[in-house]
Write an enzyme that holds these catalytic residues in place. Structure first.
Site, short mmCIF file in Angstrom:
data_model
loop_
_atom_site.label_atom_id
_atom_site.label_comp_id
_atom_site.label_asym_id
_atom_site.label_seq_id
_atom_site.Cartn_x
_atom_site.Cartn_y
_atom_site.Cartn_z
N TYR A 27 -11.15 3.32 15.08
CA TYR A 27 -10.33 3.86 14.07
C TYR A 27 -10.09 5.34 13.94
CZ TYR A 27 -7.81 4.63 9.50
OH TYR A 27 -7.04 5.23 8.66
N GLY A 63 0.62 -1.14 -0.04
CA GLY A 63 -0.11 -0.06 0.16
C GLY A 63 0.93 1.39 -0.01
N1 LIG Z 1 -6.07 3.03 2.46
C1 LIG Z 1 -6.90 3.82 2.88
O1 LIG Z 1 -7.97 4.28 2.31
C2 LIG Z 1 -6.36 5.19 3.79
C3 LIG Z 1 -6.88 6.44 4.03
C4 LIG Z 1 -6.52 7.07 4.87
C5 LIG Z 1 -5.16 6.84 5.43
N2 LIG Z 1 -4.80 5.55 5.49
C6 LIG Z 1 -3.46 5.39 6.11
O2 LIG Z 1 -2.65 4.81 5.59
C7 LIG Z 1 -1.67 4.19 6.29
C8 LIG Z 1 -1.17 2.80 5.44
O3 LIG Z 1 -2.29 2.25 5.02
P1 LIG Z 1 -2.54 1.31 3.49
O4 LIG Z 1 -3.91 1.65 2.95
O5 LIG Z 1 -1.38 1.49 2.96
O6 LIG Z 1 -2.85 0.00 4.35
P2 LIG Z 1 -2.24 -1.61 4.00
O7 LIG Z 1 -2.01 -1.49 2.71
O8 LIG Z 1 -3.02 -2.37 4.91
O9 LIG Z 1 -0.73 -1.42 4.77
C9 LIG Z 1 -0.67 -1.22 6.18
C10 LIG Z 1 0.88 -1.47 6.52
O10 LIG Z 1 0.80 -1.36 7.85
C11 LIG Z 1 1.61 -2.35 8.22
N3 LIG Z 1 1.32 -2.93 9.53
C12 LIG Z 1 0.01 -3.08 10.13
N4 LIG Z 1 0.13 -3.57 11.37
C13 LIG Z 1 1.63 -3.72 11.69
C14 LIG Z 1 2.40 -4.10 12.87
N5 LIG Z 1 1.66 -4.63 13.93
N6 LIG Z 1 3.68 -4.17 12.87
C15 LIG Z 1 4.15 -3.71 11.47
N7 LIG Z 1 3.64 -3.27 10.60
C16 LIG Z 1 2.25 -3.43 10.53
C17 LIG Z 1 1.43 -3.52 7.33
O11 LIG Z 1 2.52 -4.49 7.20
P3 LIG Z 1 2.30 -6.14 7.66
O12 LIG Z 1 1.00 -6.45 7.93
O13 LIG Z 1 3.31 -6.65 6.65
O14 LIG Z 1 3.01 -5.97 9.22
C18 LIG Z 1 1.45 -2.87 6.21
O15 LIG Z 1 2.64 -2.57 5.59
C19 LIG Z 1 -2.42 3.74 7.62
O16 LIG Z 1 -1.84 4.26 8.73
C20 LIG Z 1 -3.91 3.87 7.27
O17 LIG Z 1 -4.56 4.29 8.28
C21 LIG Z 1 -5.37 4.68 4.67
#
Ligand SMILES: NC(=O)c1ccc[n+]([C@@H]2O[C@H](COP(=O)([O-])OP(=O)(O)OC[C@H]3O[C@@H](n4cnc5c(N)ncnc54)[C@H](OP(=O)(O)O)[C@@H]3O)[C@@H](O)[C@H]2O)c1
Length: 330
Positions: free
Chosen positions: A236, A92
């Site tokens: 969240y 992501g």
């Molecule tokens: N997607 C959206 O619509 C959106 C919108 C606004 C903000 N965000 C924010 O953007 C950020 C990235 O999200 P994304 O959309 O890219 O989601 P994603 O594809 O689910 O990626 C999440 C990342 O966080 C890591 N992570 C989660 N739990 C972890 C742990 N215990 N230890 C280490 N790493 C951990 C995961 O790695 P592993 O599982 O491999 O550990 C993965 O690399 C987040 O903070 C999210 O709240 C997302």
């Protein structure tokens, strides 16, 4: 371990986002069903949520490389060869940010639990000839011990952290009235505590090396600025409101400490990643529908915002960038 040889849900869903918008929704119904079917057939890749790797879609690896290229962005020269930590770099937004920084010539420590994905990305960056390096590090950010070991490994092998991108985050479908405490803890531990621990350790690393121009960037969310009436996003959203307060508090403490280290948060709306697939892990159709109803942001859009924030001159501090898909309502 070092080195390792390893939002219809959270961000507001279509119903919350589209106030009416019937024509788009109904015309998209077929596309959603098709996407959901694809999801059940094929395992999503970290770069290509919910879709088969055979299909070239926005956000896929080649597009990420193509958009930023290896040309140095004006203002990014001063970061060349310096070290950035990117949490949650296994997919992501974090993977796109890590890649963009390597393209700009930085040394990037990318951490997550699924370190195999980061190793794969590191190999791609190398074979693409990007000027920087991606160093994969396996770390469970819900463990303070893991985080402290990671900072100590960075200190002993690479001196320290100049840029900290707190990106890792997750949502669990645990409502306020009936959600599980363990789901709340999972969100709180990563979204709030790990971000705070990494921030503290990154600042201490900068301070002990007299780095006065470092940067701490928190990947926040539009959910850190308004509460969408969608019960499974409420906890969240609270963790992301915390990120808003933590970023401003950090800015104030950095001022008090008379440093020129900068604090920024970037608050995206819906971004097409694995996020919704993890939230709705038992309902991939619902997860796929999240990304089908509007044209979402791509991880590279957020990565470009990170590059912009870093490329501004040292006297400019961007507090918060709020970025929504054009079609998002809330
Ligand atoms: N997607 C959206 O619509 C959106 C919108 C606004 C903000 N965000 C924010 O953007 C950020 C990235 O999200 P994304 O959309 O890219 O989601 P994603 O594809 O689910 O990626 C999440 C990342 O966080 C890591 N992570 C989660 N739990 C972890 C742990 N215990 N230890 C280490 N790493 C951990 C995961 O790695 P592993 O599982 O491999 O550990 C993965 O690399 C987040 O903070 C999210 O709240 C997302």
């Amino acid at each position: 371990m070092w080195p390792v040889a390893e939002e219809r849900g959270v961000e507001p869903g279509p119903q919350a986002r589209q106030d009416g918008g019937g024509s788009r929704r109904s015309s998209d119904a077929g596309r959603s069903a098709a996407a959901a079917a694809a999801v059940t057939r094929e395992r999503p890749s970290p770069y290509n949520p919910g879709r088969g790797s055979a299909t070239q879609v926005p956000g896929s690896r080649s597009e990420v490389g193509g958009r930023l290229g290896t040309m140095a962005r004006a203002g990014m020269e001063r970061w060349r060869d310096r070290l950035a930590l990117v949490t949650g770099a296994s997919g992501g937004i974090g993977a796109a940010v890590a890649r963009a920084l390597v393209q700009q010539g930085l040394k990037v420590v990318g951490c997550a639990r699924t370190v195999g994905n980061i190793e794969e990305l590191a190999a791609e960056c190398k074979s693409a000839g990007y000027p920087g390096t991606l160093i994969p590090y396996k770390c469970d950010l819900s463990s303070e011990e893991d985080i402290l070991s990671m900072f100590s490994a960075v200190r002993s092998q690479y001196s320290g952290v100049d840029i900290c991108i707190n990106n890792a985050g997750l949502a669990r479908a645990d409502t306020l009235l009936s959600g599980s405490t363990s789901g709340w803890k999972d969100m709180f531990n990563v979204n709030v505590l790990a971000l705070s621990i990494c921030t503290r350790e990154a600042y201490q690393s900068m301070k002990e090396r007299k780095v006065d121009d470092g940067h701490i960037i928190n990947i926040n969310s539009m959910s850190g600025h308004r509460v969408v009436p969608q019960s499974m996003t409420h906890f969240y959203s609270a963790t992301k409101y915390a990120v808003t307060a933590l970023t401003e508090g950090l800015r104030q403490e950095l001022r008090e400490a008379q440093t020129h280290i900068r604090a920024t948060c970037i608050s995206p709306g819906l971004v097409e990643t694995q996020f919704a697939f993890k939230l709705h892990d038992k309902d991939p159709e619902k997860a796929a529908a999240t990304y089908e109803h509007i044209k979402c942001l791509k991880p590279e859009d957020v990565a470009e915002a990170v590059i912009y924030v870093l490329s501004t001159p040292p006297h400019v501090q961007i507090g918060d960038i709020q970025m929504r898909p054009t079609e998002q309502v809330t």
